[in-house]
Design a protein around this motif. Structure first.
Motif, PDB file in Angstrom:
ATOM      1  N   VAL A  99    -112.253  16.344 -41.704  1.00  0.00           N
ATOM      2  CA  VAL A  99    -112.091  16.487 -43.143  1.00  0.00           C
ATOM      3  C   VAL A  99    -113.350  15.936 -43.801  1.00  0.00           C
ATOM      4  CG1 VAL A  99    -110.727  15.869 -45.170  1.00  0.00           C
ATOM      5  CG2 VAL A  99    -109.596  16.250 -42.954  1.00  0.00           C
ATOM      6  N   VAL A 100    -113.979  16.758 -44.624  1.00  0.00           N
ATOM      7  CA  VAL A 100    -115.250  16.376 -45.243  1.00  0.00           C
ATOM      8  C   VAL A 100    -115.062  16.176 -46.741  1.00  0.00           C
ATOM      9  CG1 VAL A 100    -117.656  17.027 -45.592  1.00  0.00           C
ATOM     10  CG2 VAL A 100    -116.483  17.709 -43.487  1.00  0.00           C
ATOM     11  N   ALA A 101    -115.313  14.947 -47.176  1.00  0.00           N
ATOM     12  CA  ALA A 101    -115.265  14.633 -48.597  1.00  0.00           C
ATOM     13  C   ALA A 101    -116.667  14.748 -49.172  1.00  0.00           C
ATOM     14  CB  ALA A 101    -114.733  13.220 -48.808  1.00  0.00           C
ATOM     15  N   ARG A 102    -116.801  15.515 -50.235  1.00  0.00           N
ATOM     16  CA  ARG A 102    -118.091  15.661 -50.914  1.00  0.00           C
ATOM     17  C   ARG A 102    -118.416  14.361 -51.636  1.00  0.00           C
ATOM     18  NH1 ARG A 102    -122.934  18.295 -50.940  1.00  0.00           N
ATOM     19  NH2 ARG A 102    -123.873  18.155 -53.008  1.00  0.00           N
ATOM     20  N   PHE A 103    -119.465  13.672 -51.180  1.00  0.00           N
ATOM     21  CA  PHE A 103    -119.794  12.369 -51.754  1.00  0.00           C
ATOM     22  C   PHE A 103    -120.904  12.522 -52.789  1.00  0.00           C
ATOM     23  CE2 PHE A 103    -121.486   8.153 -52.194  1.00  0.00           C
ATOM     24  CZ  PHE A 103    -120.378   7.330 -52.050  1.00  0.00           C
ATOM     25  N   ASP A 104    -120.608  12.090 -53.998  1.00  0.00           N
ATOM     26  CA  ASP A 104    -121.609  12.052 -55.063  1.00  0.00           C
ATOM     27  C   ASP A 104    -121.294  10.834 -55.925  1.00  0.00           C
ATOM     28  OD1 ASP A 104    -119.373  12.820 -56.547  1.00  0.00           O
ATOM     29  OD2 ASP A 104    -120.007  14.909 -56.695  1.00  0.00           O
ATOM     30  N   ARG A 105    -122.041  10.660 -56.999  1.00  0.00           N
ATOM     31  CA  ARG A 105    -121.836   9.467 -57.825  1.00  0.00           C
ATOM     32  C   ARG A 105    -120.458   9.459 -58.502  1.00  0.00           C
ATOM     33  NH1 ARG A 105    -125.963   5.993 -58.440  1.00  0.00           N
ATOM     34  NH2 ARG A 105    -127.989   6.628 -57.609  1.00  0.00           N
ATOM     35  N   GLU A 106    -119.918  10.631 -58.771  1.00  0.00           N
ATOM     36  CA  GLU A 106    -118.582  10.684 -59.351  1.00  0.00           C
ATOM     37  C   GLU A 106    -117.538  10.244 -58.318  1.00  0.00           C
ATOM     38  OE1 GLU A 106    -115.933  10.938 -62.348  1.00  0.00           O
ATOM     39  OE2 GLU A 106    -118.109  11.216 -62.513  1.00  0.00           O
ATOM     40  N   PHE A 107    -117.683  10.738 -57.091  1.00  0.00           N
ATOM     41  CA  PHE A 107    -116.752  10.336 -56.038  1.00  0.00           C
ATOM     42  C   PHE A 107    -116.847   8.832 -55.803  1.00  0.00           C
ATOM     43  CE2 PHE A 107    -115.368   9.533 -51.723  1.00  0.00           C
ATOM     44  CZ  PHE A 107    -114.252  10.343 -51.574  1.00  0.00           C
ATOM     45  N   ALA A 108    -118.062   8.295 -55.897  1.00  0.00           N
ATOM     46  CA  ALA A 108    -118.270   6.860 -55.659  1.00  0.00           C
ATOM     47  C   ALA A 108    -117.507   5.994 -56.652  1.00  0.00           C
ATOM     48  CB  ALA A 108    -119.760   6.534 -55.718  1.00  0.00           C
ATOM     49  N   LYS A 109    -117.091   6.563 -57.782  1.00  0.00           N
ATOM     50  CA  LYS A 109    -116.327   5.804 -58.776  1.00  0.00           C
ATOM     51  C   LYS A 109    -114.848   5.693 -58.411  1.00  0.00           C
ATOM     52  CE  LYS A 109    -119.362   7.340 -62.550  1.00  0.00           C
ATOM     53  NZ  LYS A 109    -119.429   8.148 -63.808  1.00  0.00           N
ATOM     54  N   THR A 110    -114.422   6.382 -57.366  1.00  0.00           N
ATOM     55  CA  THR A 110    -113.019   6.338 -56.955  1.00  0.00           C
ATOM     56  C   THR A 110    -112.634   4.907 -56.587  1.00  0.00           C
ATOM     57  OG1 THR A 110    -113.204   8.577 -56.048  1.00  0.00           O
ATOM     58  CG2 THR A 110    -111.302   7.271 -55.357  1.00  0.00           C
ATOM     59  N   SER A 111    -111.591   4.407 -57.196  1.00  0.00           N
ATOM     60  CA  SER A 111    -111.153   3.047 -56.899  1.00  0.00           C
ATOM     61  C   SER A 111    -110.492   3.005 -55.517  1.00  0.00           C
ATOM     62  CB  SER A 111    -110.163   2.561 -57.947  1.00  0.00           C
ATOM     63  OG  SER A 111    -108.935   3.263 -57.832  1.00  0.00           O
ATOM     64  N   ALA A 112    -110.372   1.811 -54.970  1.00  0.00           N
ATOM     65  CA  ALA A 112    -109.716   1.660 -53.668  1.00  0.00           C
ATOM     66  C   ALA A 112    -108.275   2.154 -53.737  1.00  0.00           C
ATOM     67  CB  ALA A 112    -109.777   0.200 -53.221  1.00  0.00           C
ATOM     68  N   ASN A 113    -107.581   1.847 -54.850  1.00  0.00           N
ATOM     69  CA  ASN A 113    -106.198   2.318 -55.003  1.00  0.00           C
ATOM     70  C   ASN A 113    -106.132   3.833 -55.040  1.00  0.00           C
ATOM     71  OD1 ASN A 113    -104.303   0.138 -55.060  1.00  0.00           O
ATOM     72  ND2 ASN A 113    -105.245  -0.558 -56.967  1.00  0.00           N
ATOM     73  N   ASP A 114    -107.028   4.456 -55.806  1.00  0.00           N
ATOM     74  CA  ASP A 114    -107.023   5.916 -55.903  1.00  0.00           C
ATOM     75  C   ASP A 114    -107.412   6.561 -54.579  1.00  0.00           C
ATOM     76  OD1 ASP A 114    -106.213   5.818 -58.510  1.00  0.00           O
ATOM     77  OD2 ASP A 114    -108.209   6.160 -59.367  1.00  0.00           O
ATOM     78  N   PHE A 115    -108.304   5.919 -53.835  1.00  0.00           N
ATOM     79  CA  PHE A 115    -108.670   6.457 -52.518  1.00  0.00           C
ATOM     80  C   PHE A 115    -107.425   6.552 -51.636  1.00  0.00           C
ATOM     81  CE2 PHE A 115    -110.130   6.152 -48.128  1.00  0.00           C
ATOM     82  CZ  PHE A 115    -111.171   7.072 -48.104  1.00  0.00           C
ATOM     83  N   VAL A 116    -106.596   5.525 -51.682  1.00  0.00           N
ATOM     84  CA  VAL A 116    -105.363   5.549 -50.890  1.00  0.00           C
ATOM     85  C   VAL A 116    -104.370   6.547 -51.463  1.00  0.00           C
ATOM     86  CG1 VAL A 116    -103.374   4.207 -50.116  1.00  0.00           C
ATOM     87  CG2 VAL A 116    -105.655   3.177 -50.105  1.00  0.00           C
ATOM     88  N   ASP A 117    -104.104   6.423 -52.768  1.00  0.00           N
ATOM     89  CA  ASP A 117    -103.046   7.238 -53.372  1.00  0.00           C
ATOM     90  C   ASP A 117    -103.392   8.723 -53.425  1.00  0.00           C
ATOM     91  OD1 ASP A 117    -101.665   4.891 -53.787  1.00  0.00           O
ATOM     92  OD2 ASP A 117    -102.276   4.692 -55.886  1.00  0.00           O
TER      93      ASP A 117
END
Length: 345
Positions: A99-117
């Motif tokens: 599974v490939v997540a597109r990493f950019d500066r917007e993705f980098a703003k994802t909080s730890a909680n949101d990453f899980v949820d």
């Protein structure tokens, strides 16, 4: 040396926003996994084992491009393995998909909680996560193994946290050490760190046919601009889409005797008369022969090419099947066409 092995497909490459239903509920190893070295492989084995025990998909979740290239775009990063190479390696470990997540500066703003949820639970519906002891995630890297364990209890997924894998000298395996070895032409040392022979994948391009004029026709493959492999001559093998593997000698460099142009990988396959244009191939590196140099005459260059070919033939004739991982890789299709990469959104 010409050999052929029945080939299995590489692991499926799946963009995070388009994961099919049959890949939900999996056991997921999470990380960058550049190089998939011996330290990473413990996580892959654990994901496969967890998936098997749970009768669930075994997956790898990774990020493209590498986060370092997003935060430090002015500092080139020598990437050890493309997504397609990771798919081959993942299949050799019995994983079902990447599974490939597109990493950019917007993705980098994802909080730890949101990453899980949103990602682990919402998009992937994981039943187990596998991480390294130093894994951190989420905005400002606030997500830790302890945090993930707590959220796993809330959501009902298991967590395995693996310790560092160390070499005989007590040092952890690392992608940085592999890069340094390849930059120095220390192929055997890099391969030992990886646990398999380093390989690159690419499509054979049309060239200026100069090698044919010299009696050394080559299959030309342009590697990514960030490739930091030492310029020089190598003993290699080339694997075709049909599964046949051929002994070869390769030059990675700028051709200083001629145009000193863009860096190119040029592979001369021994005792070979077929054409390879537009074919997806895998080039596996066995040994570094010498650095790139400029010759005073074409005759001197050809004489050295003869010596290089003899040396490569001797090395490859004496080489064995490699590690158990090398032998498993020999059963995985080299062609990306077998498991096409979907657009990464």
């Amino acid at each position: 040396m010409t050999s052929a092995t029945a080939h299995l497909p590489p692991a499926r490459i799946l963009p995070l926003d388009a994961v099919p239903a049959e890949f939900r509920g999996g056991a997921v190893a999470i990380g960058n996994f550049d190089g998939m070295h011996r330290g990473h492989q413990a996580l892959l084995e654990a994901a496969r084992s967890e998936g098997s025990a749970r009768q669930a998909p075994a997956l790898l979740l990774t990020f493209e491009p590498h986060p370092r290239t997003v935060f430090r775009p002015d500092v080139p990063l020598f990437r050890l393995s493309t997504v397609e190479a990771k798919a081959r390696l993942a299949a050799a470990f019995g994983l079902d998909g990447i599974v490939v997540a597109r990493f950019d500066r917007e993705f980098a703003k994802t909080s730890a909680n949101d990453f899980v949820d949103d990602i682990l639970v919402g998009r992937l519906g994981i039943t187990a996560a596998i991480i390294g002891h130093d894994f951190q995630f989420g905005h400002d890297r606030l997500g830790s193994p302890a945090f993930l364990a707590h959220r796993g209890t809330e959501h009902g997924f298991a967590l395995s946290v693996l310790g560092a894998v160390i070499d005989d000298h007590g040092t952890s395996f690392s992608s940085s050490r592999v890069r340094q070895s390849l930059e120095q032409g220390a192929i055997e040392r890099a391969n030992s760190e990886l646990g398999y022979r380093w390989f690159v994948m690419g499509t054979v391009q049309h060239g200026d046919k100069r090698g044919r004029e010299l009696g050394y026709p080559t299959a030309n493959v342009r590697l990514p601009a960030d490739c930091g492999l030492a310029l020089g001559i190598y003993a290699v093998t080339l694997t075709r889409a049909d599964g046949t593997t051929h002994a070869a000698v390769a030059s990675y460099g700028r051709r200083p005797t001629f145009d000193n142009g863009a860096v190119l990988l040029e592979v001369h396959v021994f005792d070979f008369a077929d054409t390879l244009y537009d074919e997806q191939v895998v080039v596996t590196f066995h040994s570094f022969l010498r650095g790139e140099e400029r010759f005073a005459s074409i005759e001197a260059l050809i004489a050295q090419m003869d010596r290089d070919s003899d040396a490569a033939r001797r090395i490859l004739a004496e080489t064995g099947p490699g590690t158990s991982l090398d032998q498993r890789l020999a059963t995985i299709a080299p062609s990306a066409d077998v498991a096409p990469a979907l657009p990464i959104r």
